[in-house]
Write a protein that holds these residues in place. Structure first.
Motif, PDB file in Angstrom:
ATOM      1  N   CYS A  97     -10.252  -5.154  -9.449  1.00  0.00           N
ATOM      2  CA  CYS A  97      -8.941  -5.049 -10.113  1.00  0.00           C
ATOM      3  C   CYS A  97      -8.956  -5.826 -11.436  1.00  0.00           C
ATOM      4  O   CYS A  97      -8.410  -5.368 -12.451  1.00  0.00           O
ATOM      5  CB  CYS A  97      -7.838  -5.592  -9.215  1.00  0.00           C
ATOM      6  SG  CYS A  97      -7.543  -4.653  -7.710  1.00  0.00           S
ATOM      7  N   TYR A 111      -3.265  -2.380  -6.866  1.00  0.00           N
ATOM      8  CA  TYR A 111      -3.781  -2.369  -5.490  1.00  0.00           C
ATOM      9  C   TYR A 111      -3.723  -0.960  -4.905  1.00  0.00           C
ATOM     10  O   TYR A 111      -4.690  -0.498  -4.285  1.00  0.00           O
ATOM     11  CB  TYR A 111      -2.965  -3.335  -4.609  1.00  0.00           C
ATOM     12  CG  TYR A 111      -3.197  -3.101  -3.136  1.00  0.00           C
ATOM     13  CD1 TYR A 111      -4.295  -3.652  -2.490  1.00  0.00           C
ATOM     14  CD2 TYR A 111      -2.338  -2.284  -2.396  1.00  0.00           C
ATOM     15  CE1 TYR A 111      -4.530  -3.421  -1.136  1.00  0.00           C
ATOM     16  CE2 TYR A 111      -2.560  -2.052  -1.042  1.00  0.00           C
ATOM     17  CZ  TYR A 111      -3.653  -2.611  -0.419  1.00  0.00           C
ATOM     18  OH  TYR A 111      -3.882  -2.360   0.904  1.00  0.00           O
ATOM     19  N   VAL A 150      -6.579   1.169  -6.184  1.00  0.00           N
ATOM     20  CA  VAL A 150      -7.885   0.773  -5.643  1.00  0.00           C
ATOM     21  C   VAL A 150      -7.988   1.210  -4.184  1.00  0.00           C
ATOM     22  O   VAL A 150      -9.033   1.672  -3.729  1.00  0.00           O
ATOM     23  CB  VAL A 150      -8.083  -0.755  -5.774  1.00  0.00           C
ATOM     24  CG1 VAL A 150      -9.381  -1.180  -5.094  1.00  0.00           C
ATOM     25  CG2 VAL A 150      -8.126  -1.163  -7.232  1.00  0.00           C
ATOM     26  N   ARG A 208      -4.653  -7.095 -11.793  1.00  0.00           N
ATOM     27  CA  ARG A 208      -4.266  -6.239 -12.931  1.00  0.00           C
ATOM     28  C   ARG A 208      -3.803  -7.095 -14.108  1.00  0.00           C
ATOM     29  O   ARG A 208      -4.150  -6.829 -15.250  1.00  0.00           O
ATOM     30  CB  ARG A 208      -3.158  -5.293 -12.473  1.00  0.00           C
ATOM     31  CG  ARG A 208      -2.607  -4.352 -13.543  1.00  0.00           C
ATOM     32  CD  ARG A 208      -1.629  -3.396 -12.877  1.00  0.00           C
ATOM     33  NE  ARG A 208      -0.818  -2.618 -13.805  1.00  0.00           N
ATOM     34  CZ  ARG A 208      -1.195  -1.483 -14.377  1.00  0.00           C
ATOM     35  NH1 ARG A 208      -2.404  -1.006 -14.164  1.00  0.00           N
ATOM     36  NH2 ARG A 208      -0.383  -0.815 -15.173  1.00  0.00           N
TER      37      ARG A 208
END
Length: 428
Positions: free
Chosen positions: A266, A273, A276, A378
């Motif tokens: 990330c 999340y 991913v 992120r």
């Protein structure tokens, strides 16, 4: 006359890209008689893991995305079963074999009568029939994510706790003010969270007004003035990122290795999340990944760098359920493990935060590891990319941000990083 019939409750068989869907699957009722079959929708959904196929019911203690309990769903399934049985008994008494159309019509008429009866009742928030309709309709129309469903489930929970007998007519300005005080004093919400709850409530009430359920528009002019400060952006500096990356995980805590790998991915890709978690091997191309985001349905092309590519390569020969590319666990567990990992790696810089509850100002100092969560990955990507001098418009292409307003907090952080870096020349 005896009509042989079989009434079966089961989950719909659905696939996406050839892979069976196992989350939030519709529950159907199938009626078989006289070599004919009728399919009914029950209006409920449940994860496959929470469904008992043998008992044809939701497993005890489970809830679905709308926070509807097993007992609530199973009670309605039993009611549908009884209604169908009674319909067939009426035809047996008459001595006639019904057609599929007649059975459908009898069942639908029964529910039409119940809907009309419910509409004649005073509409209240308890037992929240109107709220459930709002969630079903808006969730379907707007393609809500699980997170949005959870937000409105929290709104429903707060309202029921505030006043189980709450009506639309009662929602005048004093009542709304009482609700704000309830959120602050009883639920312990910060002002920023309270304002979000009021915004969600207004969304619901506007929908109710449009539908003709709510004739009281006091909520439109209700705008409580609550002090708030911008939430601090929690991210890892380049030094902290390398510290986490190079930390040697103890043999007794090897479960943290995969958590770290996913988090670092990330940090080096900018993915949320949810994206991913859904990343498939088929999304990986030669030198980049191509995805459609869960939250905004944006199509993104994100080039791989040495760090993100190395993590993907590490797991390229490991098989994961659903052809996933990485070993992603649940968000809640990952958040807990990240705090543990951060503490072990001594990511302990004190972070000062200020927030308000009503007019009370509260200042806290917390070690950074205690604030770590999946979204920090992120944020770390964005802050470090900007600090490295990568133009904001390029970063926005990777992250899917559509305007500079959402990027401004990160740009401000990058400016601070650059200013601090320049001050290092003064030490020479």
């Amino acid at each position: 006359m005896n009509i042989k019939r079989n009434i079966i409750f089961s989950l719909e068989s659905r696939k996406k890209n050839g892979v069976p869907i196992v989350e939030n699957v519709p529950i159907r009722m199938r009626v078989i008689f006289a070599s004919q079959r009728i399919e009914f929708t029950t209006g409920y959904r449940i994860d496959a893991a929470k469904w008992d196929a043998d008992k044809q019911r939701v497993k005890p203690g489970c809830t679905n995305k709308l926070k509807q309990s097993a007992s609530e769903i199973n009670t309605d399934l039993l009611r549908y079963y009884t209604e169908i049985q009674n319909i067939f008994k009426e035809f047996e008494v008459q001595g006639t074999m019904p057609t599929t159309a007649q059975v459908k019509e009898a069942f639908n008429n029964l529910h039409s009568e119940k809907r009309e009866e419910e509409q004649r009742k005073p509409l209240t928030f308890a037992p929240m029939e109107v709220f459930r309709e709002f969630i079903r309709e808006c969730g379907t129309q707007n393609g809500w994510s699980d997170a949005t469903y959870e937000k409105f489930a929290a709104v429903k929970k707060h309202l029921e706790k505030f006043d189980k007998e709450l009506t639309f007519e009662a929602l005048d300005e004093p009542k709304l003010t009482s609700y704000v005080n309830f959120l602050k004093d009883v639920e312990g919400l910060r002002n920023t969270s309270t304002m979000k709850q009021i915004a969600y409530l207004k969304w619901f009430l506007r929908w109710c007004t449009k539908k003709g359920y709510c004739m009281n528009n006091a909520y439109e002019s209700f705008n409580p003035k609550l002090k708030s400060v911008q939430k601090k952006v929690i991210f890892l500096t380049w030094e902290e990122l390398n510290k986490l990356k190079d930390y040697k995980i103890p043999p007794t805590k090897q479960y943290l290795e995969r958590v770290r790998d996913v988090f670092l991915f990330c940090c080096f890709s900018g993915l949320r999340y949810s994206d991913v978690y859904n990343l498939k091997r088929s999304d990986i191309r030669d030198g980049y990944i191509e995805i459609t985001t869960v939250k905004t349905a944006d199509r993104l092309v994100i080039e791989l760098n040495n760090h993100s590519r190395a993590i993907l390569d590490k797991y390229k020969d490991v098989e994961f359920e659903g052809h996933k590319a990485l070993p992603v666990i649940s968000n809640q567990k990952m958040n807990n493990y990240l705090k543990e990992l951060g503490e072990l790696a001594e990511i302990s810089e004190p972070v000062s935060e200020t927030y308000y509850k009503g007019s009370e100002r509260i200042d806290t100092i917390t070690p950074k590891y205690a604030l770590l969560g999946t979204h920090a990955g992120r944020r770390t990507f964005i802050c470090n990319a900007l600090a490295l001098g990568i133009p904001a418009q390029v970063v926005m292409k990777w992250t899917g941000h559509s305007d500079y307003k959402a990027m401004k907090p990160y740009i401000d952080i990058a400016d601070d990083v650059k200013a601090n870096a320049m001050s290092k020349f003064n030490q020479l």
